[in-house]
Design a protein around this motif. Structure first.
Motif, short mmCIF file in Angstrom:
data_model
loop_
_atom_site.label_atom_id
_atom_site.label_comp_id
_atom_site.label_asym_id
_atom_site.label_seq_id
_atom_site.Cartn_x
_atom_site.Cartn_y
_atom_site.Cartn_z
N GLU A 1 62.89 85.22 80.96
CA GLU A 1 61.63 84.47 81.10
C GLU A 1 60.98 84.19 79.75
O GLU A 1 60.48 83.09 79.51
CB GLU A 1 60.67 85.22 82.02
CG GLU A 1 61.09 85.20 83.47
CD GLU A 1 60.24 86.08 84.36
OE1 GLU A 1 59.45 86.91 83.84
OE2 GLU A 1 60.35 85.95 85.60
N VAL A 2 60.96 85.20 78.87
CA VAL A 2 60.38 84.98 77.53
C VAL A 2 61.19 83.91 76.80
O VAL A 2 60.62 83.02 76.17
CB VAL A 2 60.32 86.29 76.72
CG1 VAL A 2 59.88 86.01 75.27
CG2 VAL A 2 59.39 87.29 77.37
N ARG B 1 57.05 87.64 71.99
CA ARG B 1 56.40 86.48 72.60
C ARG B 1 57.32 85.27 72.49
O ARG B 1 57.10 84.26 73.15
CB ARG B 1 55.09 86.18 71.89
CG ARG B 1 54.08 87.28 72.00
CD ARG B 1 53.22 87.14 73.25
NE ARG B 1 52.37 88.28 73.43
CZ ARG B 1 51.17 88.44 72.88
NH1 ARG B 1 50.70 87.50 72.10
NH2 ARG B 1 50.47 89.51 73.10
N LYS B 2 58.32 85.40 71.61
CA LYS B 2 59.28 84.33 71.39
C LYS B 2 60.66 84.95 71.29
O LYS B 2 60.85 85.94 70.58
CB LYS B 2 58.94 83.59 70.09
CG LYS B 2 59.90 82.50 69.70
CD LYS B 2 59.43 81.88 68.38
CE LYS B 2 60.28 80.73 67.94
NZ LYS B 2 59.76 80.15 66.69
N ILE B 3 61.62 84.38 72.03
CA ILE B 3 63.02 84.79 71.93
C ILE B 3 63.86 83.52 71.91
O ILE B 3 63.75 82.68 72.80
CB ILE B 3 63.47 85.68 73.11
CG1 ILE B 3 62.65 86.97 73.17
CG2 ILE B 3 64.97 85.98 73.00
CD1 ILE B 3 62.97 87.85 74.39
N LEU B 4 64.69 83.41 70.89
CA LEU B 4 65.68 82.35 70.80
C LEU B 4 67.03 83.03 70.63
O LEU B 4 67.14 84.00 69.89
CB LEU B 4 65.40 81.43 69.61
CG LEU B 4 64.03 80.77 69.53
CD1 LEU B 4 63.88 80.02 68.22
CD2 LEU B 4 63.80 79.85 70.71
N SER B 5 68.05 82.52 71.31
CA SER B 5 69.37 83.15 71.18
C SER B 5 70.45 82.09 71.06
O SER B 5 70.27 80.94 71.44
CB SER B 5 69.66 84.05 72.37
OG SER B 5 69.90 83.29 73.55
N GLU C 1 64.11 94.14 83.26
CA GLU C 1 64.08 93.84 81.81
C GLU C 1 64.94 92.61 81.49
O GLU C 1 64.59 91.82 80.62
CB GLU C 1 64.49 95.05 80.98
CG GLU C 1 63.42 96.12 80.98
CD GLU C 1 63.28 96.86 79.67
OE1 GLU C 1 64.10 96.66 78.76
OE2 GLU C 1 62.33 97.63 79.55
N GLU C 2 66.05 92.44 82.20
CA GLU C 2 66.88 91.26 81.99
C GLU C 2 66.12 90.00 82.41
O GLU C 2 66.16 88.98 81.72
CB GLU C 2 68.18 91.37 82.78
CG GLU C 2 69.09 92.47 82.26
CD GLU C 2 70.26 92.77 83.19
OE1 GLU C 2 70.31 92.22 84.32
OE2 GLU C 2 71.12 93.57 82.79
N PHE D 1 61.81 78.34 74.62
CA PHE D 1 62.49 77.05 74.48
C PHE D 1 61.67 75.91 75.07
O PHE D 1 61.73 74.79 74.58
CB PHE D 1 63.90 77.10 75.10
CG PHE D 1 64.91 77.71 74.17
CD1 PHE D 1 65.31 77.05 73.02
CD2 PHE D 1 65.46 78.96 74.44
CE1 PHE D 1 66.24 77.61 72.16
CE2 PHE D 1 66.39 79.53 73.58
CZ PHE D 1 66.78 78.85 72.43
N HIS D 2 60.87 76.20 76.07
CA HIS D 2 60.01 75.18 76.66
C HIS D 2 58.98 74.69 75.63
O HIS D 2 58.63 73.51 75.61
CB HIS D 2 59.31 75.74 77.91
CG HIS D 2 58.43 74.75 78.59
ND1 HIS D 2 58.93 73.67 79.29
CD2 HIS D 2 57.09 74.67 78.67
CE1 HIS D 2 57.93 72.96 79.78
NE2 HIS D 2 56.79 73.55 79.41
N ARG D 3 58.51 75.59 74.76
CA ARG D 3 57.52 75.25 73.73
C ARG D 3 58.17 74.71 72.44
O ARG D 3 57.49 74.20 71.57
CB ARG D 3 56.69 76.48 73.36
CG ARG D 3 55.80 76.99 74.45
CD ARG D 3 54.90 78.12 73.96
NE ARG D 3 55.60 79.21 73.29
CZ ARG D 3 55.96 80.35 73.86
NH1 ARG D 3 55.69 80.57 75.13
NH2 ARG D 3 56.58 81.28 73.17
N ALA D 4 59.47 74.88 72.31
CA ALA D 4 60.17 74.55 71.06
C ALA D 4 60.26 73.05 70.82
O ALA D 4 60.30 72.26 71.77
CB ALA D 4 61.57 75.15 71.08
#
Length: 160
Positions: free
Chosen positions: A10-11, A147-151, A4-5, A16-19
């Motif tokens: 990966e998500v 589908r998107k994670i930003l931190s 899960e980590e 960020f690659h698409r950002a």
């Protein structure tokens, strides 16, 4: 790292690659959480704000508790909640989980499709067990598959 980590990392990496430039400048690489840090931040006991869209297009935001389970974020809910009616029409949501202030600020933004799951199902029961306490009031669970994670973690955030 556990699976899960790795999945969370990966998500986030794909996100960020698409950002665009505005997002990547707001979320510097040095301040992004690792998969392990995201997993701990999204653990039971955390609270966030879930944003959904009403049928007429107006936004709706409400606080929620959460648990990470089976490559998704599960959110308990009660029958008749506005969020459930919204998700029946538009099954997509954003969730912001944050704490702290200034250099100790930590936040994660997740977006993705949702499924409303009856609390009596085996999947919901498994999420409830990970939740750590019996949410007897929950008649349904919202399963948000990010589908998107930003931190972001401030320079003095206490993250192991």
């Amino acid at each position: 790292m556990d699976t899960e980590e790795i999945w969370l990392a990966e998500v986030q990496e794909r996100s960020f690659h698409r950002a665009g430039a505005a997002t990547t400048s707001s979320f510097p690489v040095a301040n992004r959480m690792t998969g392990a840090q995201l997993a701990r931040h999204l653990s039971p006991g955390g609270y966030g704000v879930l944003a959904t869209t009403r049928a007429d297009g107006r936004p709706h935001a409400a606080p929620t508790s959460l648990v990470r389970h089976d490559r998704a974020i599960w959110l308990p809910s009660v029958a008749g909640a506005v969020r459930l009616a919204n998700l029946a029409v538009n099954p997509w949501a954003s969730l912001v989980v944050m704490r702290g202030d200034g250099p100790e600020h930590v936040m994660a933004l997740l977006e993705g499709p949702t499924t409303v799951v009856d609390a009596a199902t085996d999947d919901a029961a498994a999420a409830a067990r990970r939740y750590g306490r019996e949410p007897s009031w929950a008649t349904a669970w919202i399963r948000l598959t990010p589908r998107k994670i930003l931190s972001y973690a401030g320079a003095e955030a206490l993250l192991p």
